[in-house]
Each structure stands twice: as structure tokens, then as C-alpha cells.
Design a protein around this motif. Structure first.
Motif, PDB file in Angstrom:
ATOM      1  N   UNK A 141      32.167   4.116  -1.409  1.00 23.74           N
ATOM      2  CA  UNK A 141      32.017   5.417  -1.984  1.00 23.74           C
ATOM      3  C   UNK A 141      31.468   6.405  -0.738  1.00 23.74           C
ATOM      4  N   UNK A 142      30.662   5.849   0.372  1.00 23.58           N
ATOM      5  CA  UNK A 142      30.564   6.852   1.331  1.00 23.58           C
ATOM      6  C   UNK A 142      31.570   7.289   2.040  1.00 23.58           C
ATOM      7  N   UNK A 143      32.625   6.533   2.321  1.00 19.17           N
ATOM      8  CA  UNK A 143      33.858   6.971   2.680  1.00 19.17           C
ATOM      9  C   UNK A 143      34.355   8.255   1.867  1.00 19.17           C
ATOM     10  N   UNK A 144      34.373   8.020   0.545  1.00 12.74           N
ATOM     11  CA  UNK A 144      34.859   9.297  -0.271  1.00 12.74           C
ATOM     12  C   UNK A 144      33.871  10.306  -0.016  1.00 12.74           C
ATOM     13  N   UNK A 145      32.785  10.035  -0.048  1.00 17.73           N
ATOM     14  CA  UNK A 145      31.738  11.186   0.238  1.00 17.73           C
ATOM     15  C   UNK A 145      32.498  12.013   1.486  1.00 17.73           C
ATOM     16  N   UNK A 146      32.350  11.340   2.607  1.00 10.98           N
ATOM     17  CA  UNK A 146      32.564  11.926   3.857  1.00 10.98           C
ATOM     18  C   UNK A 146      33.997  12.630   3.911  1.00 10.98           C
ATOM     19  N   UNK A 147      35.063  11.907   3.258  1.00  8.12           N
ATOM     20  CA  UNK A 147      36.373  12.386   3.012  1.00  8.12           C
ATOM     21  C   UNK A 147      36.512  13.852   2.449  1.00  8.12           C
ATOM     22  N   UNK A 148      35.493  13.678   1.387  1.00  6.33           N
ATOM     23  CA  UNK A 148      35.463  15.317   0.469  1.00  6.33           C
ATOM     24  C   UNK A 148      34.683  16.316   1.526  1.00  6.33           C
ATOM     25  N   UNK A 149      33.919  15.744   2.014  1.00  5.40           N
ATOM     26  CA  UNK A 149      33.059  16.709   3.132  1.00  5.40           C
ATOM     27  C   UNK A 149      34.058  17.444   3.861  1.00  5.40           C
ATOM     28  N   UNK A 150      35.065  16.558   4.460  1.00  4.17           N
ATOM     29  CA  UNK A 150      36.124  17.057   5.384  1.00  4.17           C
ATOM     30  C   UNK A 150      36.970  17.885   4.781  1.00  4.17           C
ATOM     31  N   UNK A 151      37.316  17.472   3.617  1.00  4.10           N
ATOM     32  CA  UNK A 151      38.365  18.313   2.652  1.00  4.10           C
ATOM     33  C   UNK A 151      37.813  19.771   2.523  1.00  4.10           C
ATOM     34  N   UNK A 152      36.457  19.654   2.429  1.00  5.20           N
ATOM     35  CA  UNK A 152      35.814  21.147   2.207  1.00  5.20           C
ATOM     36  C   UNK A 152      35.737  21.804   3.432  1.00  5.20           C
ATOM     37  N   UNK A 153      36.161  21.205   4.464  1.00  4.04           N
ATOM     38  CA  UNK A 153      36.245  22.043   5.807  1.00  4.04           C
ATOM     39  C   UNK A 153      35.092  21.899   6.956  1.00  4.04           C
ATOM     40  N   UNK A 154      34.460  20.983   6.555  1.00  2.00           N
ATOM     41  CA  UNK A 154      33.161  20.727   7.643  1.00  2.00           C
ATOM     42  C   UNK A 154      33.746  19.582   8.600  1.00  2.00           C
TER      43      UNK A 154
END
Ligand code: ADP
Ligand code: ASP
Ligand code: MG
Length: 411
Positions: free
Chosen positions: A21-34
Motif C-alpha cells: 500500500x505504501x509503494x502504491x501511495x509513493x507511485x501515485x505521488x510520482x505519477x502526479x508529477x512529484x
């Protein structure tokens, strides 16, 4: 692209599912451009498990080896989280404190960060990798592993955030922000939208373990935007901020508590100049930190001298007092380690009288005896019997109406 530090605590990486779940949160954050540097703790319970193992083998484990042992908990989670991030198609790289070069002094188990090298992390970021850094640990100039004290991963996160100059340092945990008091004790505790650095530092130092005190100190000193959020659900969390940005200062922002207390009293000690230093000198020289101190008004040339220490130092402090009792001719040493400390904190207290009375009234109404009181500009602490701790916290929380929103000094 804005750069953030994310820190995930023990419960947030407590199982393979949680790490995913943490990996997914991090991946989502990266996809948002951060861009993000991630700091993790050991899996929940792991640091305790390692500590108990050490205690099975040694009465007083050598601090140097204890640090090597305890730092291994975070080594597990950086590897696992990096693998999980990889699985989602992103590049991640794990870093031990020594690989980043988080350089500390050599005070094992309570090391202080001296400097952090940013080049390894910058290179990883430039290569498009997500650096995953082990919290809670550093390395001395001589290459010895050190740790920062329990809860110290928060401090790694804020120190990295200060070094890298990030947009925000986000502490993801198992509650969705900083509450008016520990939500495990008071069910209707309320999440604070904001809390000042000063208040947060007091709350953390007085026992609210949601943030490590050193992390708040760093954030205030280096002006790091610091936010506490849940890793389980989305939400705004709590922003730790400066006083100027908050319009209405609540009189009381929160209540902290700690059970990590023990009380020692030297009774019937001669009431003469130098007695405090005779009693506390040897305690200080043994590196035992004294918290509260009370000396009663003497009668017949004798007085009682009371002080508190942390429970882990209790046995040693007690042993040191016996020869002092003898040398000073004091009557008796009495002690109690079943005590707890409850504190109310709020910057609004500076301009508002009567907070102490309101707190004492709430305790009196529950028939809870106050053993010691200490105050500063923005906090009032009392020592009570440990068995009354939860009742005391609830009574004070309700007396200040904290469940309903802050009483403002401007209203
Ligand atoms: P992590 O493992 O994520 O670092 P901690 O257990 O160190 O998490 O800190 C989170 C816990 O802090 C919460 O579960 C809560 O019980 C406790 N806590 C104590 N005081 C407060 C407070 N005022 N607000 C929120 N949480 C608090
Ligand atoms: N793993 C360490 C501890 O349990 C550090 C941390 O979690 O912040 O104290
Ligand atoms: Mg913590």
C-alpha cells in the motif's frame, strides 16, 4: 517538479500488504508529477522484539552492539519497500544511514546528527530513482552505526527534508493527524488543523509520541513545512506551523501524558545551603536527567527534597541516593515509580490567566491528588498516581472543552 520527503512509521509498513500500500501511495505521488525521498521505520513491533532479544542475552547490552542490532529493523523495510516499488514499474534504491552518510556523534542510542551528505540522494533522484532511506540510524565519522532513540525515524525524515530543501515533509502514520490528546485514551479527541512548532515541541517532549521531539526541533530550526497524515486514508492531516500564520490562538491546544516517570524523595534532610547540589550532583554526574524538582519549606532545620527521573533511570538513581542520605544525615529515602505526568499545552496561555486553576479544579472534581506541579509559559504539568492517568487526561480534556473545538483567546 516539487520534492517531498515521506516518512512511513512501523504500523504503516507492518506487513507485506501494508508495504504494498505504501509503494502504491509513493507511485501515485510520482505519477502526479512529484519527486519523493522516502524514509521508513522498522515493521511495527520489530524494534521491541530486538530489544527483548538483547535483554535475554545481556543485563546491560553494550550500547554499540545494541545500535547495530536495532538498526537492522530498518534495513529490512528499506529493502522490502524498494522491491515493492520496483514491482510497480518505478526504479527505487535503498539507503542505509551510512550509505547516505547521515553522520552523527558517537552517543549510542541517542546520537545527534552532525551533518548529512546530499550527493548520493541527489544522484539517485537525478537518475529517476526513488531513494528509500532507513530511519532512526546514522554513522559516526569512524564508521560505527548509531541510532537516535525510540521514534527517531521522524528525525531522519525532517533532517533530510532540511538538507534537501523540500516542499513539505510528510509524516505518514496510523492516525490522521495530531489530536488534542492521544485518541487511544480520549475517544472524542479532535484532530488539529494546525499546531505551532512551539506547542508541538512541548507536546512531543511531554510524551505525545506522534512526533519525535528532535524532529520538531529540527523543523522549527530549519523552517521545514511539516505535516502529519494517515497512511491508511487520504486527508489534510495536521500542519505544524509558525505562530504568526495562525489567526486564533487557542488557550489550550492539547494534552500530553507520559508514564515514563519515577519520583524520589530524601526526607528529613538538613535545610542548609548546598543541599540541592549535594543531592543532585552525583545524579547528574551519572548522566541521569532530572525532570521536576521540589523542595518543601523546612521546619526544625529539616526539609524534604523531591525530584523525578525517567523510569529507566529509577533503580540507578535510588542506589545513588543511599550514600547521599548517609553523608547528609538525612532521615530516609522514599520512592515511587507508579506515577505519571499529565501536561496541558497552549501558546494562548501566555495571555490568559486561570488555566492552572481550571486544570486543578478538573482533577479535584475526580478526587485525583496532585503530587508535583511545574509550569512554564506555555505548559502546566502535574504528577499524579499512575492509576489515575487516563481519568486525569479525560477529565482535563473535557474541562477545557477540547472535543468541541478550541476556546480562542480572541473570542
Ligand atoms: P509511527 O509508528 O507511525 O511512528 P507512533 O506510534 O510513533 O507511529 O505514533 C502514532 C501514535 O501516537 C498514535 O497511534 C497515537 O496513539 C499516539 N499519540 C499520542 N498522542 C497523540 C496525539 N496528540 N495525536 C495523535 N496521536 C497521538
Ligand atoms: N524503529 C524505531 C522505533 O521503534 C524508530 C521509529 O520507529 O521511529 O523506535
Ligand atoms: Mg513514531
Amino acid at each position: 517538479m516539487a520534492l517531498y520527503v515521506h516518512k512511513y512509521g512501523g504500523t504503516s509498513v507492518g506487513s507485506a500488504e501494508r508495504i504494498k500500500a505504501v509503494a502504491e501511495r509513493v507511485a501515485r505521488f510520482r505519477r502526479e508529477g512529484h519527486e519523493v525521498v522516502v524514509v521508513v521505520s522498522a515493521m511495527s513491533g520489530e524494534t521491541n522484539r530486538l530489544t527483548s532479544l538483547a535483554q535475554e542475552l545481556a543485563d546491560k547490552p553494550r550500547p554499540k552492539e545494541l545500535d547495530v542490532l536495532l538498526a537492522s529493523g530498518e534495513q529490512v523495510t528499506i529493502a522490502l519497500l524498494s522491491m515493492a516499488i520496483h514491482e510497480l514499474g518505478l526504479d527505487a534504491r535503498s539507503f542505509l544511514g551510512s550509505q547516505v552518510r547521515i553522520v552523527t556523534d558517537s552517543q549510542h542510542s541517542k546520537a545527534r546528527i552532525e551533518h548529512i551528505e546530499e550527493s548520493a540522494l541527489r544522484s539517485a533522484l537525478a537518475a529517476g530513482q526513488v531513494p528509500v532511506v532507513a530511519g532512526f540510524q546514522g554513522v559516526t565519522e569512524d564508521g560505527e552505526v548509531t541510532t537516535f532513540g525510540r521514534g527517531g525515524s521522524d528525525t531522519t525524515a525532517v533532517a533530510l527534508a532540511a538538507t534537501l530543501g523540500v516542499e513539505e515533509c510528510q509524516i505518514y502514520t496510523d492516525v490522521d493527524g495530531v489530536y488534542t490528546t492521544d485518541p487511544r485514551i480520549v475517544q472524542d479527541a479532535r484532530r488539529l488543523e494546525t499546531v505551532t512548532f512551539e506547542e508541538m515541541l512541548e507536546l512531543a517532549s511531554l510524551g505525545s509520541k506522534v512526533l519525535h521531539p528532535r524532529s520538531v526541533e529540527f523543523a522549527g530550526k530549519y523552517n521545514v513545512a511539516l505535516r502529519v497524515l494517515s497512511s491508511f486514508e487520504d486527508g489534510p492531516g495536521t500542519l505544524i506551523t509558525t505562530e504568526e500564520t495562525v489567526m486564533e490562538q487557542p488557550i489550550v491546544s492539547g494534552i500530553a501524558h507520559t508514564r515514563d516517570e519515577a519520583k524520589l524523595t530524601v526526607q528529613g534532610v538538613p535545610d542548609i545551603p548546598g543541599i540541592a547540589s549535594k543531592i543532585l550532583g552525583p545524579i547528574g554526574r551519572a548522566n541521569i536527567e532530572v525532570d521536576m524538582i521540589v523542595q518543601n519549606i523546612g521546619a526544625d532545620g529539616l526539609t524534604d527534597f523531591t525530584f523525578t527521573v525517567s523510569r529507566s533511570d529509577f533503580a540507578q538513581a535510588l542506589a545513588l541516593l543511599e550514600p547521599i542520605r548517609e553523608a547528609t544525615g538525612a532521615r530516609e529515602v522514599v520512592s515511587d515509580d507508579a506515577i505519571a505526568k499529565v501536561s496541558v499545552v497552549g501558546v494562548g496561555m501566555r495571555s490568559h490567566a486561570g488555566v492552572a486553576t481550571q486544570m486543578f479544579d478538573a482533577l479535584a472534581a475526580e478526587n485525583i491528588n496532585i503530587q508535583i506541579i511545574s509550569t512554564s509559559e506555555i505548559k502546566i504539568s502535574v504528577v499524579v498516581a499512575e492509576r489515575y492517568l487516563e481519568l486525569a487526561v479525560r477529565a482535563i480534556h473535557s474541562a477545557f472543552g477540547l472535543e468541541n473545538g478550541p476556546a480562542s483567546s480572541l473570542s
